[in-house]
Design a protein around this motif. Structure first.
Motif, PDB file in Angstrom:
ATOM      1  N   PRO A   1      36.436 -19.741  31.231  1.00 12.42           N
ATOM      2  CA  PRO A   1      35.235 -19.697  32.086  1.00 12.42           C
ATOM      3  C   PRO A   1      34.593 -21.070  32.280  1.00 12.42           C
ATOM      4  N   PHE A   2      34.562 -21.857  31.216  1.00 10.81           N
ATOM      5  CA  PHE A   2      34.019 -23.216  31.325  1.00 10.81           C
ATOM      6  C   PHE A   2      34.872 -24.061  32.271  1.00 10.81           C
ATOM      7  N   LEU A   3      36.199 -23.947  32.123  1.00  7.54           N
ATOM      8  CA  LEU A   3      37.093 -24.724  32.979  1.00  7.54           C
ATOM      9  C   LEU A   3      36.967 -24.307  34.437  1.00  7.54           C
ATOM     10  N   SER A   4      36.730 -23.011  34.675  1.00 10.76           N
ATOM     11  CA  SER A   4      36.556 -22.517  36.036  1.00 10.76           C
ATOM     12  C   SER A   4      35.334 -23.137  36.701  1.00 10.76           C
ATOM     13  N   ILE A   5      34.234 -23.200  35.962  1.00  9.52           N
ATOM     14  CA  ILE A   5      33.013 -23.826  36.485  1.00  9.52           C
ATOM     15  C   ILE A   5      33.248 -25.306  36.760  1.00  9.52           C
ATOM     16  N   LEU A   6      33.937 -25.966  35.818  1.00 13.39           N
ATOM     17  CA  LEU A   6      34.223 -27.395  35.983  1.00 13.39           C
ATOM     18  C   LEU A   6      35.118 -27.635  37.191  1.00 13.39           C
ATOM     19  N   ARG A   7      36.101 -26.777  37.379  1.00 13.96           N
ATOM     20  CA  ARG A   7      37.009 -26.920  38.524  1.00 13.96           C
ATOM     21  C   ARG A   7      36.249 -26.780  39.837  1.00 13.96           C
ATOM     22  N   GLU A   8      35.353 -25.805  39.932  1.00 12.16           N
ATOM     23  CA  GLU A   8      34.583 -25.619  41.160  1.00 12.16           C
ATOM     24  C   GLU A   8      33.707 -26.837  41.454  1.00 12.16           C
ATOM     25  N   ARG A   9      33.111 -27.386  40.417  1.00  8.82           N
ATOM     26  CA  ARG A   9      32.257 -28.573  40.592  1.00  8.82           C
ATOM     27  C   ARG A   9      33.084 -29.758  41.073  1.00  8.82           C
ATOM     28  N   ARG A  10      34.234 -29.939  40.451  1.00  3.10           N
ATOM     29  CA  ARG A  10      35.074 -31.087  40.829  1.00  3.10           C
ATOM     30  C   ARG A  10      35.666 -30.910  42.226  1.00  3.10           C
ATOM     31  N   ARG A  11      35.976 -29.672  42.590  1.00  5.13           N
ATOM     32  CA  ARG A  11      36.495 -29.436  43.937  1.00  5.13           C
ATOM     33  C   ARG A  11      35.481 -29.903  44.979  1.00  5.13           C
ATOM     34  N   ARG A  12      34.220 -29.611  44.757  1.00  2.27           N
ATOM     35  CA  ARG A  12      33.177 -30.075  45.674  1.00  2.27           C
ATOM     36  C   ARG A  12      33.088 -31.599  45.675  1.00  2.27           C
ATOM     37  N   ASN A  13      33.260 -32.200  44.508  1.00  4.51           N
ATOM     38  CA  ASN A  13      33.265 -33.668  44.422  1.00  4.51           C
ATOM     39  C   ASN A  13      34.419 -34.259  45.235  1.00  4.51           C
ATOM     40  N   TRP A  14      35.593 -33.660  45.105  1.00  5.19           N
ATOM     41  CA  TRP A  14      36.758 -34.184  45.840  1.00  5.19           C
ATOM     42  C   TRP A  14      36.569 -34.033  47.339  1.00  5.19           C
ATOM     43  N   PHE A  15      36.019 -32.903  47.774  1.00  4.23           N
ATOM     44  CA  PHE A  15      35.799 -32.699  49.205  1.00  4.23           C
ATOM     45  C   PHE A  15      34.758 -33.690  49.745  1.00  4.23           C
ATOM     46  N   THR A  16      33.741 -33.962  48.955  1.00  2.00           N
ATOM     47  CA  THR A  16      32.732 -34.946  49.353  1.00  2.00           C
ATOM     48  C   THR A  16      33.361 -36.326  49.477  1.00  2.00           C
ATOM     49  N   SER A  17      34.197 -36.679  48.501  1.00  2.00           N
ATOM     50  CA  SER A  17      34.886 -37.965  48.542  1.00  2.00           C
ATOM     51  C   SER A  17      35.849 -38.031  49.720  1.00  2.00           C
ATOM     52  N   ALA A  18      36.549 -36.938  49.999  1.00  2.00           N
ATOM     53  CA  ALA A  18      37.502 -36.912  51.118  1.00  2.00           C
ATOM     54  C   ALA A  18      36.806 -37.152  52.450  1.00  2.00           C
ATOM     55  N   ALA A  19      35.595 -36.629  52.603  1.00  3.88           N
ATOM     56  CA  ALA A  19      34.847 -36.843  53.844  1.00  3.88           C
ATOM     57  C   ALA A  19      34.625 -38.332  54.091  1.00  3.88           C
ATOM     58  N   GLN A  20      34.337 -39.071  53.020  1.00  2.40           N
ATOM     59  CA  GLN A  20      34.137 -40.508  53.143  1.00  2.40           C
ATOM     60  C   GLN A  20      35.464 -41.233  53.386  1.00  2.40           C
ATOM     61  N   LYS A  21      36.518 -40.811  52.681  1.00  2.00           N
ATOM     62  CA  LYS A  21      37.830 -41.464  52.823  1.00  2.00           C
ATOM     63  C   LYS A  21      38.397 -41.262  54.225  1.00  2.00           C
ATOM     64  N   ILE A  22      38.104 -40.119  54.847  1.00  2.00           N
ATOM     65  CA  ILE A  22      38.559 -39.885  56.218  1.00  2.00           C
ATOM     66  C   ILE A  22      38.046 -40.975  57.151  1.00  2.00           C
ATOM     67  N   LYS A  23      36.783 -41.324  56.984  1.00  2.00           N
ATOM     68  CA  LYS A  23      36.199 -42.390  57.810  1.00  2.00           C
ATOM     69  C   LYS A  23      36.792 -43.746  57.443  1.00  2.00           C
ATOM     70  N   GLU A  24      36.890 -43.985  56.140  1.00  2.00           N
ATOM     71  CA  GLU A  24      37.341 -45.283  55.641  1.00  2.00           C
ATOM     72  C   GLU A  24      38.780 -45.586  56.055  1.00  2.00           C
ATOM     73  N   TYR A  25      39.654 -44.561  56.019  1.00  4.86           N
ATOM     74  CA  TYR A  25      41.077 -44.769  56.311  1.00  4.86           C
ATOM     75  C   TYR A  25      41.472 -44.304  57.712  1.00  4.86           C
ATOM     76  N   LYS A  26      40.456 -43.997  58.531  1.00  6.41           N
ATOM     77  CA  LYS A  26      40.696 -43.611  59.929  1.00  6.41           C
ATOM     78  C   LYS A  26      41.722 -42.468  60.043  1.00  6.41           C
ATOM     79  N   ILE A  27      41.423 -41.381  59.346  1.00  5.45           N
ATOM     80  CA  ILE A  27      42.292 -40.208  59.324  1.00  5.45           C
ATOM     81  C   ILE A  27      42.002 -39.324  60.530  1.00  5.45           C
TER      82      ILE A  27
END
Length: 380
Positions: A72-98
């Motif tokens: 259960p702890f890992l599940s919560i951590l995974r959901e939090r990190r997934r949101r972090n990765w998606f937030t980072s991807a939004a920035q990388k899309i702009k940075e790398y002209k995706i």
């Protein structure tokens, strides 16, 4: 187009790895430029030969070897990190002209997480790929799809042979056909060449991730009951992730060790080892019946098609395929006797009338091609 593939699933082997390879190689073939977006310190199993961009937000979270109380702890951590990765991807899309982003394996939780991040407003098209949607998931999927409908560049692409996820008011929920899995190395064959040895000996193969639900013992018992000599052999490979699955598979190996025409491989097979093992057999067996296979495309079936191997298959596994293409036989799983009858008929066809499967495999490979997959995803 510059197309990013955001991969956050870690597997020791298997079809997540091969599906990423399909996407990357076909994007290259069609003249696009694929890039991998992955969490920091991502443990690659193969070299895909493309640029890698690391996302902020933490490492991949895996349940492998975790105790029940920790999950259960890992599940919560995974959901939090997934949101972090998606937030980072939004920035990388702009940075790398995706131009487009593909999330190759998603669930309704992915949509929920994505809608909490700036990625929902991306100027690049974002494709979340779902590998089928089961009955128990459909309501949750549709609920999140309605929320996602407000964002014009967000596409929910369902790999399926069914239409039950489509809605007229959800135009960006799309059905795309599954792709075949092809040999990834030089071990290839002529198109439509169902290879059976001249002496009519047959080697049947059961491959893939081993799980208890696949009920392989009942199939082995049926095979044994036919009293084949070494002219008809059975190869059983099992890649196990959970310790309990590994222990069960080892007990099965011990139970049937006295049969000289049954060979077991307890290992994850990747790349040339996987290709060589599949090419060494004449036909593939998919004798595991579970209702979920009506809704999720079976990767081993599409591996069989791509490797030009006829199949003996449970009726629940993507029945639409055998209804359209003569690539094998459906297996009655009622009991050991019906399974044995199905094996006997299939072996007879392979020995004396293998050409009945050739044209079906050629036609299926055309319809489920990699070109068609990429074309249906990125050409919206």
């Amino acid at each position: 187009m510059r197309v990013a593939i955001l991969e956050s699933i870690v597997m020791p082997a298997g079809h997540e790895v091969e599906f990423d390879r399909i996407l990357i190689n076909e994007l290259k073939r069609q003249g696009h430029e694929p890039v991998l977006f992955v969490p920091e310190n991502f443990p690659f199993k193969v070299d895909y030969g493309v640029d890698v961009v690391y996302l902020e937000g933490g490492e991949v979270v895996t349940y492998a070897g975790a105790s029940k109380w920790k999950k259960p702890f890992l599940s919560i951590l995974r959901e939090r990190r997934r949101r972090n990765w998606f937030t980072s991807a939004a920035q990388k899309i702009k940075e790398y002209k995706i131009d487009a982003l593909i999330i190759p394996t998603g669930t309704y939780r992915y949509i929920k997480a994505l809608l909490d991040t700036p990625l929902k407003d991306s100027e690049a098209a974002v494709h979340v790929i779902f590998h089928g949607i089961g009955k128990g998931e459909m309501d949750r999927f549709i609920k999140q799809a309605h929320r996602a409908n407000a964002y014009k560049n967000l596409y929910l692409d369902v790999i399926s042979l069914r239409d039950d996820m489509l809605r007229s008011d959800l135009p960006r929920v799309r059905k795309i056909l599954p792709p075949v899995f092809l040999p990834s190395t030089e071990l290839s064959h002529e198109q439509g060449d169902v290879t059976i040895s001249e002496d009519n000996s047959i080697k049947l193969g059961f491959f893939g991730q081993f799980r208890k639900e696949k009920n392989i013992e009942r199939f082995i018992d049926a095979f044994v009951s036919l009293n084949y000599d070494d002219a008809v052999q059975l190869v059983v490979q099992g890649a196990t992730v959970k310790p309990e699955d590994g222990e069960l598979f080892e007990s099965i190996i011990k139970k049937y060790s006295k049969y000289s025409n049954i060979k077991f491989i307890h290992a994850s097979l990747i790349g040339k080892d996987w290709d060589a093992a599949l090419m060494s057999v004449d036909a593939l067996l998919l004798p595991y019946g579970a209702e979920r296979y009506r809704y999720h495309w079976a990767a081993m079936l599409f591996t069989a098609i791509g490797f030009y191997k006829p199949v003996l298959i449970s009726p629940e596994i993507n029945p639409e395929v055998l209804e359209k293409y003569s690539i094998g036989e459906v297996l009655n799983l009622d009991d050991v006797n019906t399974i044995a009858q199905g094996i006997s008929k299939f072996v007879g066809n392979l020995q004396h009338n293998k050409k009945i499967y050739n044209q079906g495999l050629i036609d299926a490979n055309k319809d489920y091609s990699h070109h068609a997959l990429i074309d249906s995803i990125i050409n919206v």
